[in-house]
Design a protein around this motif. Structure first.
Motif, mmCIF file in Angstrom:
data_model
loop_
_atom_site.group_PDB
_atom_site.id
_atom_site.type_symbol
_atom_site.label_atom_id
_atom_site.label_comp_id
_atom_site.label_asym_id
_atom_site.label_seq_id
_atom_site.Cartn_x
_atom_site.Cartn_y
_atom_site.Cartn_z
ATOM 1 N N ARG A 91 5.040 -14.169 3.592
ATOM 2 C CA ARG A 91 6.304 -13.949 2.876
ATOM 3 C C ARG A 91 6.386 -12.537 2.312
ATOM 4 N NH1 ARG A 91 7.801 -17.220 -1.603
ATOM 5 N NH2 ARG A 91 5.799 -18.285 -1.759
ATOM 6 N N ASP A 92 5.272 -12.024 1.781
ATOM 7 C CA ASP A 92 5.266 -10.644 1.268
ATOM 8 C C ASP A 92 5.695 -9.681 2.365
ATOM 9 O OD1 ASP A 92 4.323 -11.476 -1.148
ATOM 10 O OD2 ASP A 92 2.282 -10.721 -0.881
ATOM 11 N N LEU A 93 5.155 -9.882 3.567
ATOM 12 C CA LEU A 93 5.458 -8.981 4.676
ATOM 13 C C LEU A 93 6.941 -9.068 5.038
ATOM 14 C CD1 LEU A 93 4.320 -7.001 6.816
ATOM 15 C CD2 LEU A 93 4.033 -8.974 8.326
ATOM 16 N N MET A 94 7.440 -10.297 5.186
ATOM 17 C CA MET A 94 8.860 -10.457 5.557
ATOM 18 C C MET A 94 9.773 -9.928 4.457
ATOM 19 S SD MET A 94 9.647 -13.944 7.526
ATOM 20 C CE MET A 94 10.770 -13.371 8.746
ATOM 21 N N ASP A 95 9.427 -10.215 3.209
ATOM 22 C CA ASP A 95 10.291 -9.816 2.092
ATOM 23 C C ASP A 95 10.345 -8.293 1.927
ATOM 24 O OD1 ASP A 95 10.735 -12.498 1.628
ATOM 25 O OD2 ASP A 95 9.439 -12.649 -0.126
ATOM 26 N N THR A 96 9.248 -7.613 2.245
ATOM 27 C CA THR A 96 9.233 -6.151 2.042
ATOM 28 C C THR A 96 9.778 -5.390 3.246
ATOM 29 O OG1 THR A 96 6.914 -6.163 2.740
ATOM 30 C CG2 THR A 96 7.321 -6.020 0.372
ATOM 31 N N THR A 97 9.831 -6.045 4.404
ATOM 32 C CA THR A 97 10.242 -5.304 5.605
ATOM 33 C C THR A 97 11.620 -5.698 6.121
ATOM 34 O OG1 THR A 97 9.062 -6.916 6.963
ATOM 35 C CG2 THR A 97 7.871 -4.886 6.417
ATOM 36 N N ARG A 98 12.265 -6.690 5.501
ATOM 37 C CA ARG A 98 13.586 -7.089 6.013
ATOM 38 C C ARG A 98 14.577 -5.950 5.789
ATOM 39 N NH1 ARG A 98 13.997 -11.339 1.349
ATOM 40 N NH2 ARG A 98 14.747 -9.989 -0.311
ATOM 41 N N GLU A 99 15.669 -6.000 6.570
ATOM 42 C CA GLU A 99 16.641 -4.910 6.518
ATOM 43 C C GLU A 99 17.528 -4.969 5.269
ATOM 44 O OE1 GLU A 99 19.493 -3.959 9.930
ATOM 45 O OE2 GLU A 99 17.454 -4.089 10.772
#
Ligand code: CDP
Length: 231
Positions: free
Chosen positions: A184-192
Motif C-alpha cells: 500500500r505504501d508503494l501504491m499510495d506514494t506512486t499513484r498519479e
C-alpha cells in the motif's frame, strides 16, 4: 476561541487515527477518518463484484458511484463515530485484511477521489476538524493551519497493526500484514492522482520510538500554538 483545521497524513499504520482522535477529543473538534471512506467504497466494489482478485471493472464502478452514500454516525452519544455504507454500519468489515488488500487500487481512481474530497470539503467548512489520510494537507485542505506528516519503520508499523488485528482474527500473520503495508505504501506514494507526499509546510514526525502519550503532547502543543496565533 479560534478553530483550526488539523491535517494528519502519513504512511499506513503510523498511528494517525490514534493521535487524531486524541486531539479531536481534547479540543472538542470533529474527527474524520478519510481512510474509512476509501475502505467503504472498496467494500462496496467487492460486494457488488466490480472488484476481485482477477478483475477490476473500473468503468462500471465509476458509473454507480452516485449510488454510494457514506455517513459517519454514532450508535449512541458516547460511542465513536462508525462508517455507514448505504445505511449499513460497516465499521468492522472495512478494517479486515480483505478490504485492506484492495483499497489502494480503488484509491487510484480519480472519480472516487473527486467524490470523497467533495464530501471532506463539506465536513471542514466550519473548521474545528482533525482529518487523517494521505492527501489531507496537500489536496483536501492545502490551507490547513496545522499539517502533520507521520512516518515510522515499516516493521514497527506492521507489528502495531498485527497486535491490533490478531485479537479479532486469529489466522492473521505478521508477514501478511508487513506485505500489505509495504504494497500500500508503494501504491499510495506512486499513484498519479494525489499521491502520498509531504506538504511543504508539514511537520514530519517519525514515531518509531515515540510513545503515544509523548506524541500526543508534541502535536497538541503545535495545535495550541496555531490556535493562539503564535506560529
Ligand atoms: O489505517 P491505515 O493508515 O492503514 O489506512 P487508512 O487510513 O484506513 O487508508 C486506507 C487506504 O485508503 C490507504 O492505503 C490509501 O490507499 C487510501 N487513502 C487515500 O488514498 N487517501 C486518503 N486521504 C485516505 C486513505
Amino acid at each position: 476561541m479560534k478553530k483550526i483545521i488539523i491535517a494528519i497524513d502519513g504512511y499506513s499504520s503510523t498511528g494517525k487515527s490514534t493521535v487524531a482522535k486524541q486531539l479531536a477529543d481534547y479540543l472538542d473538534y470533529i474527527y474524520v477518518d478519510s481512510g474509512a471512506m476509501y475502505r467503504a467504497v472498496t467494500l462496496f466494489a467487492l460486494q457488488n463484484n466490480y472488484l476481485s482478485k482477477d478483475n477490476f471493472d473500473k468503468e462500471s464502478l465509476i458509473k454507480v458511484l452516485p449510488e454510494i452514500q457514506l455517513d459517519f454516525k454514532k450508535e449512541n452519544a458516547d460511542s465513536k463515530a462508525n462508517m455507514f455504507l448505504n445505511g449499513v454500519n460497516v465499521e468492522k468489515e472495512i478494517r479486515t485484511m480483505y478490504v485492506s488488500d484492495f483499497v489502494s487500487p480503488i484509491a487510484t481512481l480519480s472519480e472516487v477521489r473527486k467524490k470523497l474530497v467533495a464530501i471532506q470539503h463539506q465536513m471542514g467548512i466550519k473548521k474545528g476538524i482533525v482529518m487523517d489520510g494521505r492527501d489531507i494537507g496537500t489536496v483536501v485542505f492545502p490551507k490547513a493551519e496545522l499539517k502533520i506528516f507521520m512516518t515510522a519503520d515499516a516493521e514497527v508499523r506492521a507489528m502495531r497493526r498485527f497486535n491490533e488485528l490478531k485479537e479479532k482474527d486469529e489466522t492473521i500473520t505478521y508477514d501478511e500484514i508487513l506485505k500489505n503495508v509495504q504494497k500500500r505504501d508503494l501504491m499510495d506514494t506512486t499513484r498519479e492522482d494525489s499521491p502520498l507526499i509531504i506538504a511543504n509546510d508539514a511537520i514530519e514526525i517519525d514515531n518509531s520510538e515515540t510513545n503515544e502519550e509523548d506524541q500526543f503532547h508534541i502535536i497538541l502543543q503545535l495545535a495550541k500554538d496555531r490556535v493562539a496565533g503564535r506560529i
